[in-house]
Write an enzyme that holds these catalytic residues in place. Sequence first.
Site, PDB file in Angstrom:
ATOM      1  N   GLY A 147      79.843  29.471  73.754  1.00  0.00           N
ATOM      2  CA  GLY A 147      78.841  28.239  73.346  1.00  0.00           C
ATOM      3  C   GLY A 147      79.939  27.457  73.529  1.00  0.00           C
ATOM      4  O   GLY A 147      80.498  27.004  74.638  1.00  0.00           O
ATOM      5  N   GLU A 148      80.390  26.470  72.484  1.00  0.00           N
ATOM      6  CA  GLU A 148      81.468  25.475  72.398  1.00  0.00           C
ATOM      7  C   GLU A 148      82.411  25.734  71.136  1.00  0.00           C
ATOM      8  O   GLU A 148      81.830  25.779  70.121  1.00  0.00           O
ATOM      9  CB  GLU A 148      80.939  24.099  72.495  1.00  0.00           C
ATOM     10  N   SER A 149      83.460  25.811  71.411  1.00  0.00           N
ATOM     11  CA  SER A 149      84.337  26.491  70.180  1.00  0.00           C
ATOM     12  C   SER A 149      84.637  25.445  69.200  1.00  0.00           C
ATOM     13  O   SER A 149      84.598  25.701  67.924  1.00  0.00           O
ATOM     14  CB  SER A 149      85.802  27.060  70.647  1.00  0.00           C
ATOM     15  N   CYS A 194      84.039  34.396  75.105  1.00  0.00           N
ATOM     16  CA  CYS A 194      84.042  33.274  75.467  1.00  0.00           C
ATOM     17  C   CYS A 194      84.633  32.273  74.268  1.00  0.00           C
ATOM     18  O   CYS A 194      85.509  32.333  73.728  1.00  0.00           O
ATOM     19  CB  CYS A 194      82.949  32.765  76.124  1.00  0.00           C
ATOM     20  N   ARG A 233      91.874  27.372  76.049  1.00  0.00           N
ATOM     21  CA  ARG A 233      90.674  26.914  76.097  1.00  0.00           C
ATOM     22  C   ARG A 233      90.081  26.012  77.383  1.00  0.00           C
ATOM     23  O   ARG A 233      89.048  26.081  77.627  1.00  0.00           O
ATOM     24  CB  ARG A 233      89.750  26.445  75.052  1.00  0.00           C
ATOM     25  N   ILE A 239      81.822  30.982  82.253  1.00  0.00           N
ATOM     26  CA  ILE A 239      81.291  29.648  81.916  1.00  0.00           C
ATOM     27  C   ILE A 239      82.215  28.907  81.278  1.00  0.00           C
ATOM     28  O   ILE A 239      82.389  29.026  80.154  1.00  0.00           O
ATOM     29  CB  ILE A 239      79.947  29.564  81.152  1.00  0.00           C
ATOM     30  N   ARG A 240      82.826  27.910  81.980  1.00  0.00           N
ATOM     31  CA  ARG A 240      83.816  27.155  81.333  1.00  0.00           C
ATOM     32  C   ARG A 240      84.788  28.054  80.601  1.00  0.00           C
ATOM     33  O   ARG A 240      84.988  27.712  79.209  1.00  0.00           O
ATOM     34  CB  ARG A 240      83.266  25.986  80.422  1.00  0.00           C
ATOM     35  N   HIS A 261      80.988  36.181  80.071  1.00  0.00           N
ATOM     36  CA  HIS A 261      79.789  36.642  79.088  1.00  0.00           C
ATOM     37  C   HIS A 261      79.264  37.873  79.418  1.00  0.00           C
ATOM     38  O   HIS A 261      78.216  37.995  80.348  1.00  0.00           O
ATOM     39  CB  HIS A 261      78.676  35.400  79.529  1.00  0.00           C
ATOM     40  N   GLU A 277      76.879  39.592  78.255  1.00  0.00           N
ATOM     41  CA  GLU A 277      75.516  39.564  77.870  1.00  0.00           C
ATOM     42  C   GLU A 277      74.431  38.953  78.689  1.00  0.00           C
ATOM     43  O   GLU A 277      72.992  39.167  78.633  1.00  0.00           O
ATOM     44  CB  GLU A 277      75.237  38.895  76.313  1.00  0.00           C
TER      45      GLU A 277
HETATM   46  N1  GLN Z   1      85.527  26.346  76.842  1.00  0.00           N
HETATM   47  C1  GLN Z   1      84.540  26.500  75.971  1.00  0.00           C
HETATM   48  C2  GLN Z   1      85.085  25.882  74.608  1.00  0.00           C
HETATM   49  O1  GLN Z   1      86.060  25.358  74.706  1.00  0.00           O
HETATM   50  C3  GLN Z   1      83.606  27.772  75.947  1.00  0.00           C
HETATM   51  C4  GLN Z   1      82.669  28.240  77.032  1.00  0.00           C
HETATM   52  C5  GLN Z   1      81.952  29.184  76.617  1.00  0.00           C
HETATM   53  O2  GLN Z   1      81.776  29.856  75.478  1.00  0.00           O
HETATM   54  N2  GLN Z   1      81.065  29.539  77.542  1.00  0.00           N
HETATM   55  O3  GLN Z   1      84.592  26.271  73.680  1.00  0.00           O
END
Ligand code: GLN
Length: 178
Positions: free
Chosen positions: A46-48, A75, A98, A125-126, A160, A162
Amino acid sequence: MLIGVLALQGAVSEHSGALDSLNISNKEVRNTDDIREVDGLIMPGGESTTLRKLLVNSNLWDFIKESDIPIMGTCAGAILLGKSDDITFEKMDYVIDRNFYGRQIDSFEEKLEIRGYPEFRGVFIRAPAITDIGKTQAIAYCKGNVVGCIEGKNMALTFHPELTGNPYFHKMWIDTLE
Ligand code: GLN
């Protein structure tokens, strides 16, 4: 065995689906009552920064910090398990960056190198990057860089697993719990 999937953000149902395909009982975890019932926790991506806030607001941050619950972090989940410039749980010894890939490479899919396993495509993903594996054991590489590692009953993956429909890494983590 009952496995929890942290359900504050991210691909929750896909992780549950991977566990279902392995016939592993699982439940979504949103609060401290939920987490007390489970034997291990998957922390999805997600987004940390957001994930950290949601964990603090739900009182799960302190619970997880103080408990020895086994965790599989993917991630953003992997960012929170390792050591970084930001505040993390520091449950594993690797250093993670990150913002490693920056904005240029938003997401990509690439074959992983896994000893003794022929084909697994990693969806990034990112994605963060593990820059020093510390005392952890590398389990997967991509283009020569470590993208997955284990330490005791904790597993971190920068991609990921999943999203591929292949529960290979979920099974590997579950096997460490039995
Ligand atoms: N780069 C993201 C972050 O800083 C993480 C991206 C992801 O979980 N797909 O949280």
